[in-house]
Design an enzyme around this catalytic site. Structure first.
Site, mmCIF file in Angstrom:
data_model
loop_
_atom_site.group_PDB
_atom_site.id
_atom_site.type_symbol
_atom_site.label_atom_id
_atom_site.label_comp_id
_atom_site.label_asym_id
_atom_site.label_seq_id
_atom_site.Cartn_x
_atom_site.Cartn_y
_atom_site.Cartn_z
ATOM 1 N N ASP A 135 21.029 11.748 -12.589
ATOM 2 C CA ASP A 135 20.686 13.045 -11.557
ATOM 3 C C ASP A 135 20.867 14.386 -12.297
ATOM 4 O OD1 ASP A 135 20.237 10.797 -9.796
ATOM 5 O OD2 ASP A 135 21.845 11.378 -8.719
ATOM 6 N N SER A 178 16.411 10.124 -10.346
ATOM 7 C CA SER A 178 16.229 11.522 -10.042
ATOM 8 C C SER A 178 16.479 12.342 -11.259
ATOM 9 C CB SER A 178 17.295 11.870 -8.876
ATOM 10 O OG SER A 178 16.596 11.497 -7.782
ATOM 11 N N ASN A 195 12.207 8.977 -1.329
ATOM 12 C CA ASN A 195 13.576 9.368 -1.252
ATOM 13 C C ASN A 195 13.769 10.685 -1.956
ATOM 14 O OD1 ASN A 195 13.645 7.154 -3.070
ATOM 15 N ND2 ASN A 195 15.884 8.146 -3.615
ATOM 16 N N ASP A 196 14.698 10.961 -2.750
ATOM 17 C CA ASP A 196 15.148 12.098 -3.249
ATOM 18 C C ASP A 196 14.095 13.073 -3.835
ATOM 19 O OD1 ASP A 196 17.481 10.492 -3.093
ATOM 20 O OD2 ASP A 196 18.048 11.022 -5.268
#
Length: 487
Positions: free
Chosen positions: A183, A123, A62-63
């Site tokens: 994040d 993240s 993902n990210d």
């Protein structure tokens, strides 16, 4: 293209297959992850594997994280579960490139091997300091999230610092929920380091927090950089702050923004704020706000500044709370990244154009010019439809009949999205990138973009058809094909 109404249909041939991969054991280390990848990556089913977009060699992705130009190369880290195609026990994968097209997979950078990140190395971002590569990430331990640092001297192996967590939940303002605090994006300004991170407020809205440091290890809270409202989602993620064309830009990903017209129809959205930051006071004065992509699969955008002075963005080409066909079909993988895109400002809004390096990797097949089209019908049952209606200036992307259905948490389901794209000199310009299971549309030199995954199933889905209601004129059209498999 100059026309009254036009429908463009893109169809791709694929055949479904299935496979089952083994799951991992209960302990997680970088060494075990790398051993597993080497032993199992050949088992991945290739049916829907993309040819010129970045993907992990196996498992879930993902990210994008830690996106940086460093020592003459582009580095991309990413949220990663190598063991199966689910978002569980997240590691950091790692790759590098000299041109943002050809990627070399590197060893897994980090695993969830500490108490403070036992539920996932979430993240974050990266920064070069004293010849070393620092990465700052969120450690997730279940009930609390904290910010952590790891350092590499060789750009491959990373050591988590003894001072972790370097930003504890105890530093949060009183309105922040410690279980949603994540994040970090690190930037350097005037010989001082700053990090923007996000948290969910006690009112269930998003906010961007600003911290500052002299050494990337000891941090102090400075301010709430931007406070969200109930009309801007229940939580913000993946913030990125940078200067561009004389303005400050804040990109973030918003969870569950209410639908407004053609905007925010996905469960989550990427928003670009343009304005000015008062660094002394630590606040963001917003001048414009816009959804960054009007397709179905675009999230968690992160940017870098390269040696050419280009601000380049890349995003996760997927969406949360959706079905993932390659995982459900046991193909052994799920998720990919968008094409890297150059960002600029136009009329105080962000525009995106594909990196020019991609053009070095495709060959021209054919061109058409001054071709008039009149009323026609669709020839294929399975189809992905790109359409434009001149009376409303609506550009739409429809995947309802693209193949394997994609369902999600949205109600009603999101199988078509549209955006207003006014004609320029009575013309519409489209640049469209098709890969085995994706489509990316850049309209009017990147003024608007639409990105989506598609999973065709019929062998007949191998043509490109143009159909119009009324009359249309194709001023110029070129078809090119990628000649070299990437990553």
């Amino acid at each position: 293209m100059n026309f009254t109404k036009m429908f463009i249909i893109f169809l791709i041939t694929v055949i479904t297959q299935s496979s089952v991969l083994a799951s991992n054991d209960s302990e997680f280390t970088v060494e075990k992850a790398n051993e597993y990848i080497a032993a199992n990556k050949h088992k991945v089913i290739q049916t829907y594997r993309l040819q010129y977009h970045f993907m992990a060699p196996i498992g879930w992705i993902n990210d994008p994280n830690g996106f940086i130009y460093h020592r003459g190369e582009y580095h991309l880290f990413y949220q990663y579960n190598p063991y199966n195609a689910t978002a569980n026990k997240i590691h950091w994968g790692h790759a590098k490139s000299k041109d943002l097209v050809h990627w070399k997979h590197l060893p897994v950078a980090m695993a969830p091997d500490q108490d403070y990140d036992a539920d996932g190395v979430f993240s974050g971002s990266s920064m070069e300091k004293d010849g070393k590569l620092y990465v700052m990430y969120t450690g997730n331990s279940g009930n609390v999230q904290v910010q952590c640092i790891a350092i590499s001297e060789d750009d491959i192996t990373f050591e988590k610092v003894a001072e972790n967590p370097v930003i504890e939940a105890s530093t949060l303002p009183s309105n922040a929920q410690p279980q949603d605090f994540r994040d970090p994006k690190v930037i350097k300004r005037d010989n001082r380091y700053y990090v923007v991170t996000v948290s969910r407020t006690t009112e269930n809205t998003g906010q961007v927090l600003l911290y500052q440091s002299e050494d990337l290890i000891e941090w102090e809270f400075k301010s709430i950089l931007l406070q969200g409202t109930s009309a801007q989602g229940i939580m913000w993620e993946c913030p990125d702050v940078f200067e561009l064309d004389g303005k400050d830009v804040l990109i973030l990903s918003a969870i569950q923004m209410p639908v407004v017209g053609d905007d925010y129809h996905n469960i989550d959205s990427v928003i670009a704020f343009v304005g000015t930051i008062d660094w002394d006071e630590g606040n963001f004065n917003v001048e414009t706000m816009k959804e960054l992509d009007h397709g179905m699969d675009f999230y968690a955008t992160q940017t870098l500044l390269d040696d050419k002075g280009r601000r380049i963005a890349i995003s996760w080409m997927n969406m949360w709370e959706r079905s993932y066909p390659t995982a459900e079909l046991n193909h052994g993988w799920a998720g990919a990244m968008t094409l890297p895109r150059i960002l600029n400002l136009r009329n105080n809004y962000l525009v995106q154009t594909p990196i020019p390096e991609i053009a070095n990797n495709y060959n021209l097949i054919t061109t058409l010019s001054r071709r008039t089209l009149k009323n026609g019908k669709w020839a294929k049952k399975e189809r992905t439809v790109i359409s434009y209606v001149t009376s409303t200036h609506k550009l739409a992307l429809n995947r309802k009949r693209s193949g394997v259905p994609i369902t999600g948490a949205e109600n009603p389901p999101v199988d078509q999205r549209q955006v207003t794209v006014p004609l320029e000199n009575n013309k519409l310009s489209l640049q469209i990138f098709l890969d085995r299971s994706s489509v990316e549309i850049f309209a009017n030199n990147g003024t608007e973009t639409l990105t989506a995954n598609i999973y065709p199933t019929e062998k007949s889905s191998d043509g490109i058809q143009f159909t119009v209601v009324g009359t249309a004129v194709i001023n110029y059209l070129s078809f090119s094909k990628i000649v070299d498999k990437k990553s």
